[in-house]
Scaffold this motif. Sequence first.
Motif, PDB file in Angstrom:
ATOM      1  N   ASP A 250      -0.343  -3.806   6.746  1.00  0.00           N
ATOM      2  CA  ASP A 250      -1.222  -2.797   7.953  1.00  0.00           C
ATOM      3  C   ASP A 250      -2.477  -3.685   7.840  1.00  0.00           C
ATOM      4  OD1 ASP A 250       1.325  -2.229   7.635  1.00  0.00           O
ATOM      5  OD2 ASP A 250       1.161  -0.058   7.249  1.00  0.00           O
TER       6      ASP A 250
ATOM      7  N   HIS B   9       0.669  -1.115  -0.016  1.00  0.00           N
ATOM      8  CA  HIS B   9       0.115  -0.249   0.370  1.00  0.00           C
ATOM      9  C   HIS B   9       1.003   1.100  -0.038  1.00  0.00           C
ATOM     10  CE1 HIS B   9       1.251  -0.502   3.925  1.00  0.00           C
ATOM     11  NE2 HIS B   9      -0.018   0.874   4.944  1.00  0.00           N
TER      12      HIS B   9
ATOM     13  N   HIS C 182       0.875   3.751   2.249  1.00  0.00           N
ATOM     14  CA  HIS C 182       1.491   4.633   3.302  1.00  0.00           C
ATOM     15  C   HIS C 182       3.273   5.038   3.220  1.00  0.00           C
ATOM     16  CE1 HIS C 182      -2.087   3.839   6.035  1.00  0.00           C
ATOM     17  NE2 HIS C 182      -2.125   5.541   5.002  1.00  0.00           N
TER      18      HIS C 182
ATOM     19  N   HIS D   8      -7.538  -1.432   6.951  1.00  0.00           N
ATOM     20  CA  HIS D   8      -6.717  -0.805   6.692  1.00  0.00           C
ATOM     21  C   HIS D   8      -6.992   1.590   6.318  1.00  0.00           C
ATOM     22  CE1 HIS D   8      -2.189   0.301   7.829  1.00  0.00           C
ATOM     23  NE2 HIS D   8      -1.942   1.752   6.869  1.00  0.00           N
TER      24      HIS D   8
ATOM     25  N   ASP E 142       5.454   4.804   5.272  1.00  0.00           N
ATOM     26  CA  ASP E 142       6.471   3.621   5.989  1.00  0.00           C
ATOM     27  C   ASP E 142       6.416   2.274   4.820  1.00  0.00           C
ATOM     28  OD1 ASP E 142       3.495   3.773   6.431  1.00  0.00           O
ATOM     29  OD2 ASP E 142       3.784   2.426   8.219  1.00  0.00           O
ATOM     30  N   HIS E 143       5.964   2.370   4.006  1.00  0.00           N
ATOM     31  CA  HIS E 143       6.269   1.073   3.099  1.00  0.00           C
ATOM     32  C   HIS E 143       6.199   1.226   1.433  1.00  0.00           C
ATOM     33  CE1 HIS E 143       3.524  -1.347   5.755  1.00  0.00           C
ATOM     34  NE2 HIS E 143       4.015  -0.307   6.191  1.00  0.00           N
TER      35      HIS E 143
HETATM   36 ZN   LIG Z   1      -0.300   1.790   6.608  1.00  0.00          ZN
END
Ligand SMILES: [Zn+2]
Length: 244
Positions: free
Chosen positions: A155, A59, A61, A134, A63-64
């Motif tokens: 997540d 996904h 976000h 999520h 942090d990914h």
């Molecule tokens: Zn996430």
Amino acid sequence: MRVIPIGIWGGYPNKNEATSAFLIEQDGFRCLVDCGSGVLAAVQNYVELRNLDAVVISHYHPDHIADIGVLQHAAMVGMQLKEWNTPLIIYAHDKDLEEFKKLSYKGVTEGRAIRAAETLELGPWQVSFCETIHPVYCLAMKFTADGKTVVFTADTSWKKELIDFSRESDLLVAEANLYEKHLGIIQGHMSGSQAGKLAELASAKQLLLTHLPQYGELEEVLEAAKSRYTGQVEFAVIGKTYEV
Ligand SMILES: [Zn+2]
């Protein structure tokens, strides 16, 4: 199949470390699963960037995906030096078209859409997906080869469909971003006990906890997972090789 944790922190990296990423290898084929903050520096301890065969993103976000941009720079420089021959394929969903389009960059990386209902033939693997719960659309992933399976929950809040999706996996890499006291307060993630419950109900053979919080007493998350899962469980260890 070999899995090497590269980054294990949720939200933002702990000092000198990285957020979400795992390197998965089979028959010399190397795939990076997610590419969060700090990942490009860390992953080079285990593979030359030009030897990456694919990237799969759960996904969009930060942090990914935070290090996708610098990965594209590496690919661009590598191609200019003729050390990098073919565009790096980055697989991700296209439910967010604006983010998906950014995966294709100057002919050095190319975004390809994945869909929850479709199985992706990727190198030696069949990769299937399951939509998670999520704040943004996110896909859990299951890599299968030679009768072995590795599942990454990505997540997610607790979702019972993940039990069947993770059924009898040889390695279940589950997010455990929450302390028990934060269930119902912080949305979109699982606690240690929920990760343990998922592994137990799915009869997963081994559980790795990841997407960890940088605060609090981390050991509580592990103990919570152990309280629900009778199998082997540990925090994903950066740089350790898990073979299934
Ligand atoms: Zn996430």
